[in-house]
Scaffold this motif. Structure first.
Motif, PDB file in Angstrom:
ATOM      1  N   LEU B  84       0.826  -1.211   0.000  1.00  0.00           N
ATOM      2  CA  LEU B  84       0.000   0.000   0.000  1.00  0.00           C
ATOM      3  C   LEU B  84       0.861   1.263   0.000  1.00  0.00           C
ATOM      4  O   LEU B  84       0.507   2.269  -0.620  1.00  0.00           O
ATOM      5  N   LYS B  85       1.991   1.186   0.682  1.00  0.00           N
ATOM      6  CA  LYS B  85       2.895   2.342   0.688  1.00  0.00           C
ATOM      7  C   LYS B  85       3.385   2.626  -0.734  1.00  0.00           C
ATOM      8  O   LYS B  85       3.393   3.776  -1.188  1.00  0.00           O
ATOM      9  N   ASP B  86       3.768   1.577  -1.461  1.00  0.00           N
ATOM     10  CA  ASP B  86       4.236   1.753  -2.842  1.00  0.00           C
ATOM     11  C   ASP B  86       3.134   2.352  -3.712  1.00  0.00           C
ATOM     12  O   ASP B  86       3.397   3.228  -4.544  1.00  0.00           O
ATOM     13  N   ILE B  87       1.902   1.872  -3.511  1.00  0.00           N
ATOM     14  CA  ILE B  87       0.769   2.387  -4.278  1.00  0.00           C
ATOM     15  C   ILE B  87       0.557   3.871  -3.963  1.00  0.00           C
ATOM     16  O   ILE B  87       0.343   4.704  -4.848  1.00  0.00           O
ATOM     17  N   HIS B  88       0.681   4.204  -2.697  1.00  0.00           N
ATOM     18  CA  HIS B  88       0.538   5.588  -2.229  1.00  0.00           C
ATOM     19  C   HIS B  88       1.632   6.468  -2.838  1.00  0.00           C
ATOM     20  O   HIS B  88       1.364   7.563  -3.345  1.00  0.00           O
ATOM     21  N   HIS B  89       2.857   5.961  -2.819  1.00  0.00           N
ATOM     22  CA  HIS B  89       3.997   6.748  -3.317  1.00  0.00           C
ATOM     23  C   HIS B  89       3.957   6.943  -4.830  1.00  0.00           C
ATOM     24  O   HIS B  89       4.591   7.847  -5.352  1.00  0.00           O
ATOM     25  N   SER B  90       3.194   6.057  -5.529  1.00  0.00           N
ATOM     26  CA  SER B  90       3.093   6.316  -6.964  1.00  0.00           C
ATOM     27  C   SER B  90       1.868   7.179  -7.291  1.00  0.00           C
ATOM     28  O   SER B  90       1.378   7.175  -8.420  1.00  0.00           O
ATOM     29  N   GLY B  91       1.402   7.927  -6.301  1.00  0.00           N
ATOM     30  CA  GLY B  91       0.435   8.988  -6.572  1.00  0.00           C
ATOM     31  C   GLY B  91      -1.032   8.642  -6.362  1.00  0.00           C
ATOM     32  O   GLY B  91      -1.909   9.416  -6.738  1.00  0.00           O
ATOM     33  N   ASN B  92      -1.312   7.490  -5.772  1.00  0.00           N
ATOM     34  CA  ASN B  92      -2.710   7.129  -5.524  1.00  0.00           C
ATOM     35  C   ASN B  92      -3.109   7.469  -4.086  1.00  0.00           C
ATOM     36  O   ASN B  92      -2.259   7.555  -3.200  1.00  0.00           O
ATOM     37  N   GLU B  93      -4.401   7.617  -3.922  1.00  0.00           N
ATOM     38  CA  GLU B  93      -4.896   7.951  -2.590  1.00  0.00           C
ATOM     39  C   GLU B  93      -5.073   6.669  -1.772  1.00  0.00           C
ATOM     40  O   GLU B  93      -5.802   5.766  -2.193  1.00  0.00           O
ATOM     41  N   VAL B  94      -4.382   6.584  -0.652  1.00  0.00           N
ATOM     42  CA  VAL B  94      -4.498   5.396   0.206  1.00  0.00           C
ATOM     43  C   VAL B  94      -4.783   5.839   1.630  1.00  0.00           C
ATOM     44  O   VAL B  94      -4.064   6.668   2.182  1.00  0.00           O
ATOM     45  N   THR B  95      -5.854   5.320   2.197  1.00  0.00           N
ATOM     46  CA  THR B  95      -6.187   5.618   3.595  1.00  0.00           C
ATOM     47  C   THR B  95      -6.180   4.305   4.376  1.00  0.00           C
ATOM     48  O   THR B  95      -6.844   3.345   3.971  1.00  0.00           O
ATOM     49  N   ILE B  96      -5.417   4.270   5.461  1.00  0.00           N
ATOM     50  CA  ILE B  96      -5.407   3.062   6.298  1.00  0.00           C
ATOM     51  C   ILE B  96      -5.908   3.427   7.689  1.00  0.00           C
ATOM     52  O   ILE B  96      -5.407   4.367   8.317  1.00  0.00           O
ATOM     53  N   ASN B  97      -6.925   2.722   8.119  1.00  0.00           N
ATOM     54  CA  ASN B  97      -7.483   2.932   9.460  1.00  0.00           C
ATOM     55  C   ASN B  97      -7.189   1.709  10.328  1.00  0.00           C
ATOM     56  O   ASN B  97      -7.517   0.579   9.950  1.00  0.00           O
ATOM     57  N   TRP B  98      -6.565   1.942  11.456  1.00  0.00           N
ATOM     58  CA  TRP B  98      -6.229   0.855  12.390  1.00  0.00           C
ATOM     59  C   TRP B  98      -7.148   0.977  13.604  1.00  0.00           C
ATOM     60  O   TRP B  98      -7.092   1.977  14.328  1.00  0.00           O
ATOM     61  N   ILE B 121       3.935   4.775   6.051  1.00  0.00           N
ATOM     62  CA  ILE B 121       2.740   5.420   5.511  1.00  0.00           C
ATOM     63  C   ILE B 121       1.854   5.769   6.704  1.00  0.00           C
ATOM     64  O   ILE B 121       1.782   4.998   7.660  1.00  0.00           O
ATOM     65  N   PRO B 122       1.212   6.948   6.680  1.00  0.00           N
ATOM     66  CA  PRO B 122       0.395   7.318   7.839  1.00  0.00           C
ATOM     67  C   PRO B 122      -0.776   6.349   8.050  1.00  0.00           C
ATOM     68  O   PRO B 122      -1.382   5.897   7.077  1.00  0.00           O
ATOM     69  N   ILE B 123      -1.042   6.022   9.291  1.00  0.00           N
ATOM     70  CA  ILE B 123      -2.179   5.151   9.634  1.00  0.00           C
ATOM     71  C   ILE B 123      -3.029   5.894  10.660  1.00  0.00           C
ATOM     72  O   ILE B 123      -2.502   6.409  11.653  1.00  0.00           O
ATOM     73  N   ASN B 124      -4.325   5.971  10.401  1.00  0.00           N
ATOM     74  CA  ASN B 124      -5.222   6.600  11.374  1.00  0.00           C
ATOM     75  C   ASN B 124      -5.530   5.607  12.492  1.00  0.00           C
ATOM     76  O   ASN B 124      -5.983   4.503  12.219  1.00  0.00           O
ATOM     77  N   MET B 125      -5.312   6.037  13.733  1.00  0.00           N
ATOM     78  CA  MET B 125      -5.613   5.159  14.865  1.00  0.00           C
ATOM     79  C   MET B 125      -7.016   5.500  15.366  1.00  0.00           C
ATOM     80  O   MET B 125      -7.285   6.636  15.747  1.00  0.00           O
ATOM     81  N   ILE B 126      -7.897   4.530  15.343  1.00  0.00           N
ATOM     82  CA  ILE B 126      -9.296   4.785  15.699  1.00  0.00           C
ATOM     83  C   ILE B 126      -9.739   3.833  16.810  1.00  0.00           C
ATOM     84  O   ILE B 126      -9.637   2.612  16.677  1.00  0.00           O
ATOM     85  N   GLU B 127     -10.218   4.450  17.902  1.00  0.00           N
ATOM     86  CA  GLU B 127     -10.647   3.653  19.052  1.00  0.00           C
ATOM     87  C   GLU B 127     -12.067   3.136  18.835  1.00  0.00           C
ATOM     88  O   GLU B 127     -12.885   3.824  18.233  1.00  0.00           O
ATOM     89  N   TYR B 128     -12.344   1.924  19.282  1.00  0.00           N
ATOM     90  CA  TYR B 128     -13.726   1.456  19.243  1.00  0.00           C
ATOM     91  C   TYR B 128     -14.073   0.768  20.560  1.00  0.00           C
ATOM     92  O   TYR B 128     -13.184   0.318  21.292  1.00  0.00           O
ATOM     93  N   GLU B 129     -15.365   0.734  20.826  1.00  0.00           N
ATOM     94  CA  GLU B 129     -15.854   0.127  22.068  1.00  0.00           C
ATOM     95  C   GLU B 129     -15.875  -1.388  21.921  1.00  0.00           C
ATOM     96  O   GLU B 129     -16.474  -1.901  20.976  1.00  0.00           O
ATOM     97  N   LEU B 130     -15.211  -2.076  22.827  1.00  0.00           N
ATOM     98  CA  LEU B 130     -15.165  -3.535  22.749  1.00  0.00           C
ATOM     99  C   LEU B 130     -16.482  -4.127  23.256  1.00  0.00           C
ATOM    100  O   LEU B 130     -16.935  -3.817  24.350  1.00  0.00           O
ATOM    101  N   GLN B 131     -17.109  -4.963  22.418  1.00  0.00           N
ATOM    102  CA  GLN B 131     -18.337  -5.647  22.837  1.00  0.00           C
ATOM    103  C   GLN B 131     -17.952  -6.910  23.610  1.00  0.00           C
ATOM    104  O   GLN B 131     -16.891  -7.474  23.380  1.00  0.00           O
TER     105      GLN B 131
END
Lengths: 183, 135
Positions: B84-98, B121-131
C-alpha cells in the motif's frame, strides 16, 4: 521396571498436584494440539480478559517455537513435521506461569540464550524498537516463523524471560523458558 | 475486477474476515489471524491491491480491525502495508485505518503504531468500544 515407571509417574503427578495446573503436555506440538490447548487457555482465563489474551498470545508464540524449531521431531507418524516438547501452564494467586521446553542443538542454544539475554536487558520501548528492527529485516533462510516470537513474548509478559538449559550430550541440550503474566 | 472475499473462521487456524471491494476500493480485514500459510494469505491481498490500481482504481481505504494475530501473521501484514505504501507513493490515494479497542487495552494500539513506523505510511488510529462477544 514397570513398578518403577509407575512410581515415577505417581511422583510426577503428585508434584503437579501441589500447584494449580491448567495444562501439562508432552508430545508433538501439532496444529490440532495447539488449537485444543489454546482454546482451553482462553476459556480458563476468561475472568481476566486482558491477562487471558496475553497468556494466549504468549502460549501461541512459545508453542509455535517448539512446533517449528524443536530438534526432536514427532516419531509417531511417518512425517516428522512437528517438533516435540513439553508445556506447563499453572496459576498462582497473582500470576499465570507458562513454561515450555524442548531439545535444541547446542549451537542453536547459544543463539537463543544470546537473544534472550539481549531481550532481558531492554525496557518496553527498546523491545518495541527491537521487534520493529527484526520484523523489517529479511528472514534467515531456515526460519519459518516471524523471528520475533521471543520479543513478542517479552512484550506480553511481566518478568524477564527465565531460561534454563541442561546439556544432554556434545550436540544437544534441553532448553526451557518460563514466563509470568500478572492477573 | 472481482471482489476478494474471505469469510472469517476460527477452527484449528484462525482466518480474519477479508472484504476487498472492486467497485469502491473500500476494503476491510477484521478478526483474528493465525494461519497455516500467512505469507500466501496476505500476498493474495497485496496482489489484489496492485491489480486494482493497475485496472484503473484511484483510491483505496483499508480498515484493519484485528483483535489477535501471531507474529508470523504480523510479518505478512507488514508486507501488505508496504504494498500500500508503494501504491501511495506512486500517486494514488491510500487511507489506512487501524482500529483498537478500549478500555485499558493499549497493546493493539501499540501494534498499529509499530506498523506505521515500519511501513512508512500514515495510519489513522481509531478507538472502538469492545463488545462482550469480542473478548
Amino acid at each position: 521396571m514397570e513398578e518403577r515407571k509407575n512410581k515415577s509417574l505417581i511422583d510426577l503427578y503428585s508434584t503437579m498436584n501441589d500447584q494449580d495446573i491448567i495444562v501439562y503436555y508432552k508430545g508433538p506440538f501439532d496444529d490440532i494440539i495447539l488449537s485444543e490447548i489454546g482454546n482451553k487457555i482462553r476459556r480458563k482465563a476468561f475472568d481476566s480478559p486482558k491477562a487471558g489474551k496475553r497468556l494466549f498470545a504468549v502460549f501461541m508464540e512459545l508453542a509455535q517455537n517448539v512446533s517449528l524449531y524443536s530438534f526432536e521431531k514427532n516419531r509417531l507418524e511417518s512425517v516428522d513435521r512437528w517438533g516435540v516438547g513439553t508445556l506447563v501452564v499453572y496459576e498462582t494467586a497473582t500470576s499465570y506461569i507458562l513454561m515450555s521446553g524442548n531439545m535444541v542443538k547446542n549451537e542453536v542454544l547459544e543463539q537463543i540464550v544470546k537473544k534472550c539475554e539481549e531481550i532481558n536487558g531492554l525496557d518496553h520501548e527498546s523491545l518495541r524498537a527491537m521487534k520493529r528492527k527484526y520484523r523489517s529485516s529479511e528472514l534467515p533462510a531456515d526460519h519459518k516463523g516471524g523471528n520475533i516470537g521471543l520479543i513478542q513474548v517479552a512484550l506480553k509478559s511481566d518478568a524477564p524471560l527465565d531460561i534454563e538449559a541442561k546439556r544432554i550430550d556434545d550436540e544437544h541440550s534441553f532448553f526451557t523458558i518460563s514466563v509470568s503474566i500478572f492477573k | 475486477m472481482e471482489d476478494l472475499t474471505i469469510a472469517g473462521s476460527r477452527d484449528i487456524y484462525f482466518s480474519p474476515s477479508v472484504n476487498l471491494k472492486a467497485a469502491t476500493g473500500v476494503c476491510s480485514i477484521s478478526g483474528e489471524s493465525y494461519l497455516e500459510e500467512p505469507y500466501e494469505f496476505y500476498k493474495k491481498i497485496g496482489m489484489w491491491f496492485t491489480d486494482y490500481i493497475k485496472q484503473g482504481g484511484k483510491s483505496i481505504v483499508l480498515d484493519l480491525k484485528l483483535s489477535y494475530f501471531n507474529t508470523s501473521s504480523s510479518r505478512a501484514i507488514l508486507e501488505t502495508l508496504r504494498v500500500l505504501k508503494d501504491i501511495h507513493h506512486s500517486g494514488n490515494e491510500v487511507t489506512i485505518n487501524w482500529y483498537y479497542p478500549n478500555p485499558d487495552d493499549d497493546e493493539i494500539l501499540m501494534e498499529g503504531e509499530d506498523f506505521q513506523e515500519e511501513c512508512g505510511i500514515p495510519i489513522n488510529m481509531i478507538e472502538y468500544e469492545l463488545q462482550d462477544s469480542e473478548n
